[in-house]
Scaffold this active site. Structure first.
Site, short mmCIF file in Angstrom:
data_model
loop_
_atom_site.label_atom_id
_atom_site.label_comp_id
_atom_site.label_asym_id
_atom_site.label_seq_id
_atom_site.Cartn_x
_atom_site.Cartn_y
_atom_site.Cartn_z
N GLY A 39 0.82 -1.21 0.00
CA GLY A 39 0.00 0.00 0.00
C GLY A 39 0.85 1.26 0.00
CG HIS A 42 5.03 5.07 -5.13
ND1 HIS A 42 5.50 4.30 -6.18
CD2 HIS A 42 5.63 4.57 -4.02
CE1 HIS A 42 6.36 3.41 -5.74
NE2 HIS A 42 6.46 3.54 -4.41
CG HIS A 45 3.19 0.75 -5.46
ND1 HIS A 45 3.30 1.83 -4.62
CD2 HIS A 45 3.87 -0.26 -4.85
CE1 HIS A 45 4.00 1.50 -3.55
NE2 HIS A 45 4.37 0.24 -3.66
CD GLU A 156 14.42 -4.36 -13.64
OE1 GLU A 156 14.80 -3.18 -13.86
OE2 GLU A 156 14.56 -5.29 -14.44
CG ASP A 158 11.88 -3.36 -3.35
OD1 ASP A 158 12.42 -2.90 -2.34
OD2 ASP A 158 10.86 -2.84 -3.86
CB SER A 194 5.68 3.48 0.57
OG SER A 194 5.11 2.79 -0.52
NE ARG A 195 10.44 1.27 5.03
CZ ARG A 195 10.32 -0.02 4.67
NH1 ARG A 195 10.67 -0.41 3.46
NH2 ARG A 195 9.86 -0.90 5.53
P1 AMP Z 1 6.04 -2.31 -1.61
O1 AMP Z 1 4.66 -1.79 -1.50
O2 AMP Z 1 7.10 -1.33 -1.26
O3 AMP Z 1 6.20 -3.67 -0.98
O4 AMP Z 1 6.27 -2.55 -3.17
C1 AMP Z 1 5.38 -3.30 -3.94
C2 AMP Z 1 5.99 -3.52 -5.30
O5 AMP Z 1 6.21 -2.25 -5.91
C3 AMP Z 1 7.34 -4.21 -5.25
O6 AMP Z 1 7.41 -5.17 -6.31
C4 AMP Z 1 8.31 -3.08 -5.44
O7 AMP Z 1 9.54 -3.47 -6.00
C5 AMP Z 1 7.54 -2.20 -6.40
N1 AMP Z 1 8.04 -0.83 -6.39
C6 AMP Z 1 8.36 -0.06 -5.31
N2 AMP Z 1 8.86 1.13 -5.71
C7 AMP Z 1 8.86 1.12 -7.07
C8 AMP Z 1 9.29 2.06 -8.07
N3 AMP Z 1 9.82 3.24 -7.75
N4 AMP Z 1 9.15 1.71 -9.37
C9 AMP Z 1 8.63 0.50 -9.72
N5 AMP Z 1 8.22 -0.43 -8.82
C10 AMP Z 1 8.35 -0.13 -7.52
#
Ligand code: AMP
Length: 288
Positions: A39, A42, A45, A156, A158, A194-195
Site C-alpha cells: 500500500g 505511488h 506501483h 526492480e 527491490d 512509500s518510505r
Molecule cells: P512495496 O509496497 O514497497 O512492498 O512494493 C510493492 C511492489 O512495488 C514491489 O514489487 C516493489 O519493487 C515495487 N516498487 C516499489 N517502488 C517502485 C518504483 N519506484 N518503481 C517500480 N516499482 C516499484
C-alpha cells in the site's frame, strides 16, 4: 479505514470471495496477473499494475503490510496506511480486484511455517535485515497460493527481492511467470518509494545523491575501472552525504554472487542501502 465494500473498485479481504472471483475468471479462460504491495501506492506501483494489465486479462493487487518482514524496532507501526487513496488510484488504473487480507487471517494463532531462502538472498539486505527475505518469501508464497495468478509483477526497485522470488518460484515449481517492472523515479532521479514520505525537506533534497552515486559507480564500471576502486569511490562519496551506509556493492546481475576481482566482464548490478535520519533508502542499477 474504509469499509472495503465502499471503495471505488471491487475489493475483498475474504479468501473464499477472492477464490470465487479468480476461479470464475479462469473458467472463462482469462489470464490472471498479480501485483503484491504494502500500500501507500505511488506511480511506481501503478506502473506495475499497467504492466500486469499488458500481460494478463485481469489484475489483482494486494495490499498487506506484512508483519513477518519487519523486525522489532523497524517501521511496521509507522508504515503509511492510506487505503482510501490507494483504492482510488487502483480504480483509476483499472485494477480488477483489490485483495486486502487482515493479519489474523494471514497468520492465525499458532502459525508456524517458515521459508528459508538462500542463493540471491545471501548478503546485501540480509546482512542488515536478516529476518527480511524469510518474511517476504512466506507472505508471497501464501499470497500466490491464495490468488493463484498466472503472472506476477515485481519491481526492480527491490532487485534482490525480485530475484529471491523468481528463484523461489522456480525452486518450488510454482506455475507463475515472474515479470520485472522498471524502477520509476522522480525528476531528480530519486526512486519512488512509500518510505520517501518519511523524509524531511532537507533529507529529500539530499536523497537524490543516491541515484547520482550509483550512476557514477555504474559509469566507472562501464569504463572498465576495476570494481574495488569504483566501489571505494562510491563509498567515500556516500559516507560524506548519508548518515549511515549499509552497503554499496556491485554483484552478478543474475545470481547476486560477488564478482571476480578486477574489471566487470559479465552482466552486473550495483545495489545500495543508505540512511538519512530515520529513513532507509535502497536503490540499484544495471551495469552495461
Ligand atoms: P512495496 O509496497 O514497497 O512492498 O512494493 C510493492 C511492489 O512495488 C514491489 O514489487 C516493489 O519493487 C515495487 N516498487 C516499489 N517502488 C517502485 C518504483 N519506484 N518503481 C517500480 N516499482 C516499484
Amino acid at each position: 479505514m474504509s469499509e472495503l465494500s465502499s471503495l471505488p473498485l471491487a475489493a475483498t479481504n475474504d479468501l473464499s470471495a477472492l477464490r470465487r472471483t479468480v476461479a470464475d475468471w479462469k473458467l472463462k479462460g482469462l489470464q490472471v496477473g498479480f501485483v503484491p504491495t504494502m500500500g501507500a501506492l505511488h506511480e511506481g506501483h501503478l506502473s506495475l499494475i499497467a504492466l500486469a494489465k499488458e500481460k494478463a486479462d485481469r489484475v489483482v493487487a494486494s495490499i498487506f503490510v506484512n508483519p513477518a518482514q519487519f523486525a522489532p524496532g523497524e517501521d511496521f507501526d509507522a508504515y503509511p496506511r492510506t487505503l482510501d487513496a490507494d483504492a482510488a488510484k487502483l480504480a483509476h488504473a483499472e485494477c480488477d480486484l483489490l485483495y486486502a487480507p487482515v493479519a489474523s487471517d494471514m497468520y492465525p494463532d499458532g502459525f508456524s511455517a517458515r521459508l528459508s531462502v538462500e542463493g540471491p538472498a545471501r548478503g546485501l539486505e540480509t546482512d542488515f535485515r536478516p529476518h527480511f527475505f524469510g518474511g517476504v518469501a512466506i507472505v508471497v508464497a501464501k499470497l500466490f497460493n491464495r490468488v493463484q495468478p498466472d503472472i506476477a509483477v515485481f519491481g526492480e526497485k527491490d532487485y534482490q527481492q525480485f530475484l529471491v522470488i523468481r528463484h523461489m518460484v522456480r525452486d518450488l515449481d510454482l506455475p507463475i511467470n515472474i515479470i520485472p517492472g522498471e524502477t520509476l523515479r522522480e525528476r531528480d532521479g530519486l526512486a519512488l518509494s512509500s518510505r520517501n514520505a518519511y523524509l524531511s525537506a532537507q533529507e529529500r533534497s539530499t536523497a537524490t545523491s543516491l541515484n547520482e552515486i550509483l550512476a557514477a559507480f555504474t559509469a566507472d564500471l562501464e569504463k572498465g575501472i576495476d570494481w574495488e576502486t569504483a566501489q571505494g569511490k562510491a563509498l567515500a562519496k556516500a559516507a560524506n552525504v548519508f548518515d549511515r551506509v549499509d552497503y554499496i556493492e556491485a554483484r552478478c546481475a543474475e545470481t547476486l554472487s560477488p564478482l571476480p576481482a578486477g574489471p566487470v566482464l559479465q552482466p552486473a548490478r550495483v545495489l545500495a542501502a543508505v540512511w538519512l535520519g530515520k529513513t532507509r533508502l535502497i536503490d540499484n542499477m544495471p551495469v552495461g
